[in-house]
Every structure is written in C-alpha cells, then in structure tokens.
Design an enzyme around this catalytic site. Structure first.
Site, PDB file in Angstrom:
ATOM      1  N   LEU A  56      45.435  57.243  67.781  1.00 51.30           N
ATOM      2  CA  LEU A  56      46.673  57.889  67.363  1.00 51.30           C
ATOM      3  C   LEU A  56      46.319  58.917  66.296  1.00 51.30           C
ATOM      4  O   LEU A  56      45.563  58.615  65.375  1.00 51.30           O
ATOM      5  CB  LEU A  56      47.665  56.867  66.803  1.00 51.30           C
ATOM      6  CG  LEU A  56      48.019  55.679  67.708  1.00 51.30           C
ATOM      7  CD1 LEU A  56      48.919  54.697  66.962  1.00 51.30           C
ATOM      8  CD2 LEU A  56      48.714  56.163  68.978  1.00 51.30           C
ATOM      9  N   VAL A  82      42.377  55.790  64.244  1.00 53.76           N
ATOM     10  CA  VAL A  82      43.043  56.962  63.679  1.00 53.76           C
ATOM     11  C   VAL A  82      42.249  58.226  64.000  1.00 53.76           C
ATOM     12  O   VAL A  82      41.082  58.343  63.629  1.00 53.76           O
ATOM     13  CB  VAL A  82      43.218  56.820  62.155  1.00 53.76           C
ATOM     14  CG1 VAL A  82      43.883  58.068  61.580  1.00 53.76           C
ATOM     15  CG2 VAL A  82      44.042  55.580  61.824  1.00 53.76           C
ATOM     16  N   LYS A  83      42.900  59.161  64.698  1.00 48.47           N
ATOM     17  CA  LYS A  83      42.255  60.435  65.033  1.00 48.47           C
ATOM     18  C   LYS A  83      42.397  61.406  63.865  1.00 48.47           C
ATOM     19  O   LYS A  83      43.496  61.633  63.357  1.00 48.47           O
ATOM     20  CB  LYS A  83      42.886  61.048  66.292  1.00 48.47           C
ATOM     21  CG  LYS A  83      42.386  60.455  67.581  1.00 48.47           C
ATOM     22  CD  LYS A  83      43.062  61.088  68.782  1.00 48.47           C
ATOM     23  CE  LYS A  83      42.337  62.307  69.263  1.00 48.47           C
ATOM     24  NZ  LYS A  83      42.888  62.797  70.559  1.00 48.47           N
ATOM     25  N   ILE A  84      41.265  61.966  63.484  1.00 45.70           N
ATOM     26  CA  ILE A  84      41.195  62.870  62.344  1.00 45.70           C
ATOM     27  C   ILE A  84      40.526  64.173  62.788  1.00 45.70           C
ATOM     28  O   ILE A  84      39.502  64.133  63.479  1.00 45.70           O
ATOM     29  CB  ILE A  84      40.364  62.239  61.203  1.00 45.70           C
ATOM     30  CG1 ILE A  84      40.982  60.909  60.744  1.00 45.70           C
ATOM     31  CG2 ILE A  84      40.207  63.208  60.044  1.00 45.70           C
ATOM     32  CD1 ILE A  84      42.262  61.036  59.961  1.00 45.70           C
TER      33      ILE A  84
END
Length: 217
Positions: A56, A82-84
C-alpha cells in the site's frame, strides 16, 4: 519466483487465488482510484483475502508525512508492506519504518544505483519498473540483471519485485534472471496459461474421446 498481482480489483484477486499461484498483491493510488470505492473498504477486503504481502503506497513527499502514513497503513493488517518512492525523503522514511518492524517496498526504481541505495537503507523490497524503462530505452530487463548482480555481490536481503510488467515475456525473463518476485496485471497472468498448441491439442483429444465406446463419463 513468486507471483504478485498488481491490482486493487478484488474479483481479479479471487480468480488468481483459485488458480493457486498468487503469493501477494501490489497496489498504488491509480489502481485504488480505478475501483471507485472508498480506500479503506477496498484495502480491508484485499487484506482479508490475501495471506501474503500487500503493498500500500504513501502519498506524501516528505519523510515525516511518509512515516506517518506508513504507520497508519501498517495498522490495517499484519501483511501490509508500505510503498515508498525512491527519493532522498523516501529513504529517510524507509530507515524509520524498517526500524519499527514495518516492511517497505521502494517503488519507481529505474536504475541499479537507486536499487542499491534502497537496499543500503534496509528496504525489504525494491520495485524496478521494466515496462516504463523499455518505453524509453529498451533495457528494462538489463536493469533487473544488474540489480540482481549487485544484491548478490553484497548479500543484501532486499527482494526484487519486477514491476511495470507489460507481457508474458517480462515474466519469463524475470524467472530466467532469477528475480524474487514478479508483479503483473491480471491480463498478463491470464496470458501465461495460453499457447495455441495447447488449444489445438485439447480440441483433438476431445474429438477423439467422442469416438470411444462405452465411455465412463
């Protein structure tokens, strides 16, 4: 190689799960928006369906905002990744989130050095975009080869997620190179099943079966 589905479409996820080949899901704001549904409603349903990692994405551009959003996303489920984005601020967020036990996926990677930076920051995953790179250079899969060599040289634990996959050849080449994961649209996953000789062979077998006397079924 693990197969991830790059989608926020719950029906596509259900079909892939029925085939027994789905290992995880990646999403982004664009895919979420295409559903036309509230964010939490979509994500909750995906997390209830999928046991594997679900990426996400944060939307802030500063590290503080990414960290805050990352923590909120991680609270939605134990399998959230967590997509960064691959930026200096993004790497600050990666270091902070990973130190808290929150896995990260550094996205929008287009060069081996970007992947190296992400791995050095401790990212759990890195997502090089082969299709978009092919559009401008034709060297998408070369990028995967180079990243894999670098990670092998220094024994990084960061897993490579081949992203921006456009066709089955991207999947095949990813497997031949030895990428950890390939995330693909549902239509590409469907195409992996298809070969004209399979259809011809099946049709022939069925025609011959009709000639068999006293068939058991």
């Amino acid at each position: 190689m693990k197969f991830f589905l790059d989608t926020a479409n719950v029906e596509e996820i259900k079909k892939a799960m029925e085939w027994g080949i789905l290992d995880g899901v990646t999403t982004n704001p664009t895919l979420i928006s295409k559903t036309g549904r509230p964010f939490k409603e979509v994500v909750k349903e995906i997390l209830e369906l999928v046991d594997g990692p679900v990426s996400l994405e944060t939307v802030s551009l500063d590290a503080e905002g990414m960290i805050r959003e990352g923590r909120m996303l991680a609270e939605l489920g134990e399998n959230v990744v967590v997509k960064i984005p691959m930026t200096p601020e993004g790497l600050k967020a990666v270091i902070a989130l990973e130190s808290e036990g929150i896995p990260t996926n550094v996205t929008l990677v287009f060069s081996p050095t970007q992947a190296l930076l992400a791995a050095k920051a401790g990212a759990s995953y890195v997502s090089p975009f082969v299709g978009r790179l092919d559009d401008i250079s034709g060297e998408g899969m070369k990028l995967i080869e180079e990243i894999k060599t670098i990670f092998s040289n220094y024994e990084f634990d960061t897993e490579i997620i081949v992203a921006s996959v456009r066709h089955p050849m991207h999947v095949l080449e990813s497997a031949l190179i030895g990428a950890d994961i390939c995330t693909m649209p549902f239509k590409v996953m469907e195409q992996l099943f298809k070969h004209p000789l399979t259809d011809i062979g099946l049709e022939r077998f069925l025609k011959d079966w009709e000639k068999v006397p006293e068939k058991p079924f």
